[in-house]
Motif scaffolding. Sequence first.
Motif, PDB file in Angstrom:
ATOM      1  N   VAL A 102      -0.207  -7.214  -4.262  1.00 37.15           N
ATOM      2  CA  VAL A 102      -0.441  -6.926  -2.843  1.00 37.15           C
ATOM      3  C   VAL A 102       0.340  -7.893  -1.962  1.00 37.15           C
ATOM      4  O   VAL A 102       0.900  -7.498  -0.927  1.00 37.15           O
ATOM      5  CB  VAL A 102      -1.949  -6.982  -2.531  1.00 37.15           C
ATOM      6  CG1 VAL A 102      -2.193  -6.843  -1.034  1.00 37.15           C
ATOM      7  CG2 VAL A 102      -2.689  -5.879  -3.284  1.00 37.15           C
ATOM      8  N   ALA A 103       0.402  -9.164  -2.358  1.00 37.62           N
ATOM      9  CA  ALA A 103       1.172 -10.142  -1.588  1.00 37.62           C
ATOM     10  C   ALA A 103       2.651  -9.771  -1.561  1.00 37.62           C
ATOM     11  O   ALA A 103       3.319  -9.904  -0.523  1.00 37.62           O
ATOM     12  CB  ALA A 103       0.982 -11.538  -2.183  1.00 37.62           C
TER      13      ALA A 103
ATOM     14  N   LEU B 143       3.064  -6.944   0.921  1.00 35.39           N
ATOM     15  CA  LEU B 143       2.970  -7.424   2.301  1.00 35.39           C
ATOM     16  C   LEU B 143       4.198  -8.246   2.686  1.00 35.39           C
ATOM     17  O   LEU B 143       4.625  -8.228   3.847  1.00 35.39           O
ATOM     18  CB  LEU B 143       1.700  -8.257   2.470  1.00 35.39           C
ATOM     19  CG  LEU B 143       0.376  -7.488   2.378  1.00 35.39           C
ATOM     20  CD1 LEU B 143      -0.801  -8.459   2.407  1.00 35.39           C
ATOM     21  CD2 LEU B 143       0.255  -6.473   3.509  1.00 35.39           C
ATOM     22  N   TRP B 144       4.765  -8.970   1.727  1.00 37.63           N
ATOM     23  CA  TRP B 144       5.953  -9.778   1.990  1.00 37.63           C
ATOM     24  C   TRP B 144       7.137  -8.916   2.425  1.00 37.63           C
ATOM     25  O   TRP B 144       8.004  -9.364   3.173  1.00 37.63           O
ATOM     26  CB  TRP B 144       6.305 -10.574   0.744  1.00 37.63           C
ATOM     27  CG  TRP B 144       7.544 -11.412   0.892  1.00 37.63           C
ATOM     28  CD1 TRP B 144       7.697 -12.547   1.634  1.00 37.63           C
ATOM     29  CD2 TRP B 144       8.819 -11.163   0.281  1.00 37.63           C
ATOM     30  NE1 TRP B 144       8.982 -13.033   1.527  1.00 37.63           N
ATOM     31  CE2 TRP B 144       9.691 -12.199   0.698  1.00 37.63           C
ATOM     32  CE3 TRP B 144       9.292 -10.180  -0.580  1.00 37.63           C
ATOM     33  CZ2 TRP B 144      11.017 -12.262   0.283  1.00 37.63           C
ATOM     34  CZ3 TRP B 144      10.614 -10.243  -0.995  1.00 37.63           C
ATOM     35  CH2 TRP B 144      11.462 -11.272  -0.562  1.00 37.63           C
TER      36      TRP B 144
ATOM     37  N   ASN C  23       7.012  -6.621   4.471  1.00 40.94           N
ATOM     38  CA  ASN C  23       6.738  -6.176   5.841  1.00 40.94           C
ATOM     39  C   ASN C  23       6.792  -4.649   5.948  1.00 40.94           C
ATOM     40  O   ASN C  23       7.563  -4.080   6.734  1.00 40.94           O
ATOM     41  CB  ASN C  23       7.736  -6.800   6.818  1.00 40.94           C
ATOM     42  CG  ASN C  23       7.353  -6.559   8.269  1.00 40.94           C
ATOM     43  OD1 ASN C  23       6.189  -6.296   8.582  1.00 40.94           O
ATOM     44  ND2 ASN C  23       8.327  -6.627   9.163  1.00 40.94           N
TER      45      ASN C  23
ATOM     46  N   PHE D  10       4.782  -2.447   7.185  1.00 36.18           N
ATOM     47  CA  PHE D  10       4.211  -1.765   8.341  1.00 36.18           C
ATOM     48  C   PHE D  10       5.238  -1.482   9.434  1.00 36.18           C
ATOM     49  O   PHE D  10       4.936  -0.800  10.412  1.00 36.18           O
ATOM     50  CB  PHE D  10       3.048  -2.584   8.909  1.00 36.18           C
ATOM     51  CG  PHE D  10       1.861  -2.631   7.991  1.00 36.18           C
ATOM     52  CD1 PHE D  10       1.040  -1.525   7.839  1.00 36.18           C
ATOM     53  CD2 PHE D  10       1.580  -3.772   7.261  1.00 36.18           C
ATOM     54  CE1 PHE D  10      -0.049  -1.560   6.987  1.00 36.18           C
ATOM     55  CE2 PHE D  10       0.497  -3.818   6.402  1.00 36.18           C
ATOM     56  CZ  PHE D  10      -0.321  -2.705   6.264  1.00 36.18           C
TER      57      PHE D  10
ATOM     58  N   ILE E 110      -0.220  -0.701  -0.744  1.00 36.96           N
ATOM     59  CA  ILE E 110      -1.311  -1.067   0.163  1.00 36.96           C
ATOM     60  C   ILE E 110      -2.272   0.103   0.333  1.00 36.96           C
ATOM     61  O   ILE E 110      -3.500  -0.071   0.347  1.00 36.96           O
ATOM     62  CB  ILE E 110      -0.736  -1.511   1.516  1.00 36.96           C
ATOM     63  CG1 ILE E 110       0.111  -2.778   1.328  1.00 36.96           C
ATOM     64  CG2 ILE E 110      -1.856  -1.766   2.526  1.00 36.96           C
ATOM     65  CD1 ILE E 110       0.844  -3.215   2.567  1.00 36.96           C
TER      66      ILE E 110
END
Length: 224
Positions: free
Chosen positions: A24-25, A28-29, A31, A33, A87
């Motif tokens: 998950v990290a 998210l890394w 980006n 979104f 995600i």
Amino acid sequence: MGFLYTPLPFWVAVGGWIATAIVVALALWKNPFKRLQDGTLQHVWLAIIVAVSVLWASNAWLDDGTVMHLLGATLVVTLFDWALALIAMAVVVGLAAVVFDAPWQGIALTFLVFGALPVGISTLVQRASIAWLPRNLFMFILGQGFVSPAIAVSLTAAAALGIHIVLADGSMLVVPAGYAFSVLLLATGEAWFTGMSTALIAVYRPAWVTTYDVRRYRLGGPRI
């Protein structure tokens, strides 16, 4: 559903959570979104999470061991790429755990096997289809919509069964009767569901497909 109710050794449960945190990290890394800057795409992403959660709720238990249900991961990868798909699948697993009041031990392993693994497989298959298949809408729908989900579901089902066998100390007694046939039916259903959804979206709502070059498949929508 997945391994939510499967008794797991403590080290497997903790290791699953560590691996999940890393995955998950990583997502998210990247980006992810930034793909959802458009309000419509935000609604589509959230709607797919709800739809996939409903698919996961419609599952079949085989001999109180392995569980089978449609995954929906390939469609999310096709529309939003792997990071947002990871995600989304994490949210789906979290919702399932809350709704079914599952203990914490099996949540992470369920995400890794039924969420992260099909996302990874779908991403690899789709990258291969981009590189090797002809660049037209028919091949896009065939490769991303039908072939990719069938492969992802089949390999995920094999991995889930393998983990059950390992947890049973190698005993083949945990293999349900007719498991291969059940996987075939599931892969066929996943392929038709994802394929028809991909075809409809590519034709009528191409702006929802954020992952492919408009010059390659003549699809509309933002490219980030």
